[in-house]
Design a protein around this motif. Structure first.
Motif, PDB file in Angstrom:
ATOM      1  N   VAL A 190      39.669  11.875 131.434  1.00  0.00           N
ATOM      2  CA  VAL A 190      40.336  11.127 131.337  1.00  0.00           C
ATOM      3  C   VAL A 190      39.976   9.764 130.688  1.00  0.00           C
ATOM      4  N   ARG A 191      38.596   9.461 131.591  1.00  0.00           N
ATOM      5  CA  ARG A 191      38.132   8.051 130.427  1.00  0.00           C
ATOM      6  C   ARG A 191      37.184   8.569 129.222  1.00  0.00           C
ATOM      7  N   ILE A 192      36.690   9.620 129.114  1.00  0.00           N
ATOM      8  CA  ILE A 192      36.499   9.946 127.797  1.00  0.00           C
ATOM      9  C   ILE A 192      38.070   9.501 126.366  1.00  0.00           C
ATOM     10  N   ALA A 193      38.885  10.108 126.708  1.00  0.00           N
ATOM     11  CA  ALA A 193      39.858  10.395 125.994  1.00  0.00           C
ATOM     12  C   ALA A 193      40.117   8.972 125.439  1.00  0.00           C
ATOM     13  N   SER A 194      39.933   7.897 126.481  1.00  0.00           N
ATOM     14  CA  SER A 194      40.364   6.124 126.471  1.00  0.00           C
ATOM     15  C   SER A 194      39.203   5.715 125.580  1.00  0.00           C
ATOM     16  N   GLU A 195      38.278   6.510 126.301  1.00  0.00           N
ATOM     17  CA  GLU A 195      36.669   5.154 125.549  1.00  0.00           C
ATOM     18  C   GLU A 195      36.622   5.641 124.788  1.00  0.00           C
ATOM     19  N   ASP A 196      36.604   6.911 123.950  1.00  0.00           N
ATOM     20  CA  ASP A 196      35.997   6.838 122.256  1.00  0.00           C
ATOM     21  C   ASP A 196      36.865   8.147 121.280  1.00  0.00           C
ATOM     22  N   ILE A 197      37.951   8.014 122.221  1.00  0.00           N
ATOM     23  CA  ILE A 197      39.535   8.636 121.130  1.00  0.00           C
ATOM     24  C   ILE A 197      40.308   7.584 121.175  1.00  0.00           C
ATOM     25  N   ASN A 225      36.171   4.104 119.498  1.00  0.00           N
ATOM     26  CA  ASN A 225      35.937   3.029 120.478  1.00  0.00           C
ATOM     27  C   ASN A 225      36.489   1.329 120.348  1.00  0.00           C
ATOM     28  N   ALA A 226      37.704   1.291 120.132  1.00  0.00           N
ATOM     29  CA  ALA A 226      37.833   0.577 119.526  1.00  0.00           C
ATOM     30  C   ALA A 226      38.857  -0.203 120.866  1.00  0.00           C
ATOM     31  N   VAL A 227      40.104   0.151 120.966  1.00  0.00           N
ATOM     32  CA  VAL A 227      39.710  -0.540 122.080  1.00  0.00           C
ATOM     33  C   VAL A 227      38.672  -0.818 124.015  1.00  0.00           C
ATOM     34  N   PRO A 239      42.779 -18.657 118.869  1.00  0.00           N
ATOM     35  CA  PRO A 239      42.943 -16.892 119.044  1.00  0.00           C
ATOM     36  C   PRO A 239      41.097 -15.994 118.757  1.00  0.00           C
ATOM     37  N   ARG A 240      41.498 -15.306 119.464  1.00  0.00           N
ATOM     38  CA  ARG A 240      41.059 -14.158 119.356  1.00  0.00           C
ATOM     39  C   ARG A 240      41.300 -12.303 118.399  1.00  0.00           C
ATOM     40  N   GLN A 241      40.382 -12.210 117.455  1.00  0.00           N
ATOM     41  CA  GLN A 241      39.916 -10.769 117.567  1.00  0.00           C
ATOM     42  C   GLN A 241      39.465 -10.127 118.577  1.00  0.00           C
ATOM     43  N   TYR A 242      40.002  -8.936 119.461  1.00  0.00           N
ATOM     44  CA  TYR A 242      39.665  -8.593 119.883  1.00  0.00           C
ATOM     45  C   TYR A 242      38.816  -7.461 119.524  1.00  0.00           C
ATOM     46  N   TYR A 243      40.708  -6.711 119.009  1.00  0.00           N
ATOM     47  CA  TYR A 243      40.851  -5.142 118.705  1.00  0.00           C
ATOM     48  C   TYR A 243      40.533  -4.650 117.385  1.00  0.00           C
TER      49      TYR A 243
END
Length: 437
Positions: A288-295, A339-341, A404-408
């Motif tokens: 699950v972590r891989i799915a969020s972090e790398d996809i 890994n943008a998120v 304002p920041r741009q993180y994503y």
């Protein structure tokens, strides 16, 4: 039967000289610094780090033998500060009376707590004894810096198949310590079965051989296929300690295989860890972590599939759950990567910690009471659904006083291509709104 022959085979065959020692050629080939130091009897404090059955204890004994030093052992589990002080006193007496040096060997030194390490550290420094520790764990995590800085770390490797075949040949031919007098036969193919089953561990290899010889029928003089299959059927899982160095290395290899879009390698490491006895639910969480972090948002279906696999594992167990996790891993490895998120989340976290308790702007505050409305809570808030295309162009959502920041920053892969296009359109609307204002 002599007392020596009552000892386990692995103990009887322990190398007595450097010439008998098998493996670790990267450290012990003639001309290598450690080989020359041992051969010359030059003692220095050392830590031997490596998998089980690679010769750490034997090597420590050889160091003491070649240096003509007294070999003393302490248990990291059973010995306290009192036992350490007793050994210190004996080492001092020995040095004063006979001039003989003491080598203090601590097996499983990673289990030594700070007070134990502190108790013998001064005596390592003043030369009362030379210290050698053996560990299967990464010493940089388990030992304090003071002890590490005074010891040379030598990394021992798992024995190769050829190394293990050499150990096996010695056991079968040595007439005094092995089975040479009994003339136990074993063909080349079966020898390789045993070497592979030992998984780099000489002690495990010799234990398997000893069990096999003990099970030989009366009058039999060879270990055949049937007996070998019976003994090796429970030959054991691959090296995997569930919480130490191998555990984290293999988890890292799995994660990086998925990130690198290598489904076959991901499956291999997944099966290696299952074979080693890992908790499948731990793997499910990591997937699950891989799915969020790398996809991430490049393919949001990856997270859903990972959660579904976790659910199958909890509901059905093995082997259905493991198959579902394998399906999720293959999908994630083949999916577009982003890994943008993850990067955006880390950057936002850093800002949240750095900026302190900035106030929520009045127009973003909720106003459930009359007093709050009198205080302008929620005043001038623009309800996005009432705006064209459900977007309030130019609206400010960061705290007052914070730019304002741009993180994503979506990557040009998968669904994030379309997400980036939408964010670009919204940014253009914000710019147009500012120009109009």
């Amino acid at each position: 039967m002599s007392g020596a022959m009552l000892a386990p085979l692995a103990d009887r065959l322990r190398p007595r000289t450097l010439a008998e020692y098998v493996g670790q050629r990267h450290l012990l080939a003639p001309g290598k610094p450690l080989h020359e130091a041992i051969r010359g009897g030059r003692l220095h404090s050392m830590i031997f780090w490596g998998p089980p059955g690679t010769g750490k204890t034997t090597l420590a004994r050889l160091v003491a033998h070649h240096a003509e030093a007294e070999f003393v052992t302490l248990s990291a589990v059973l010995s306290g500060v009192r036992e350490i002080r007793e050994q210190v006193a004996e080492a001092r007496h020995r040095l004063a009376q006979s001039g003989r040096r003491t080598l203090l060997f601590v097996d499983e030194v990673h289990r030594f707590n700070k007070s134990q390490q502190d108790a013998f550290l001064p005596h390592v420094e003043d030369g009362t004894f030379t210290f050698i520790g053996a560990t299967t764990e990464n010493p940089s995590f388990e030992l304090n810096n003071a002890l590490l800085s005074r010891s040379r770390v030598y990394v021992l490797r798992a024995l190769t198949e050829d190394d293990l075949l050499a150990v096996l040949a010695q056991a079968l031919t040595d007439p005094e310590r092995g089975y040479g007098a009994r003339l136990v036969g074993m063909n080349e193919d079966i020898r390789r079965w045993y070497a592979r089953a030992a998984d780099g561990d000489a002690r495990k290899l010799l234990n398997l051989l000893e069990i096999s010889v003990d099970l030989l029928d009366s009058g039999a003089d060879a270990i055949g296929e049937d007996l070998a299959r019976e003994v090796l059927a429970g030959g054991g899982a691959r090296r995997f300690d569930k919480q130490g160095e191998d555990f984290y290395n293999q988890i890292s290899a799995l994660h990086k295989s998925v990130r690198g879009s290598a489904p076959d390698a991901a499956l291999y490491w997944f099966c290696r860890m299952l074979d080693g006895g890992i908790d499948p639910l731990y793997l499910a969480r990591r997937i699950v972590r891989i799915a969020s972090e790398d996809i991430g948002n490049a393919d949001p279906r990856g997270l859903e599939l990972a959660l579904n696999a976790w659910d199958v594992q909890e509901r059905l167990g093995s082997p259905e759950g493991e198959l579902a996790m394998a399906q999720a891993l293959v999908y994630l490895a083949c999916a577009p990567k982003s890994n943008a998120v993850y990067v955006a989340y880390q950057a936002a976290r850093a800002d949240a910690r750095a900026t302190g308790s900035l106030e929520v702007p009045l127009h973003l505050r909720n106003a459930p009471t009359g007093l709050m409305r009198q205080l302008d809570y929620g005043k001038a808030y623009r309800y996005a659904h009432d705006e064209p295309d459900a977007y309030a162009a130019g609206e400010q959502y960061f705290p007052d006083g914070m730019a304002p920041r741009q993180y994503y920053r979506p990557v040009p892969r998968g669904l994030e291509i379309r997400i980036a296009e939408k964010l670009a359109r919204l940014k253009a609307l914000d710019q147009a709104s500012g120009q109009a204002g």
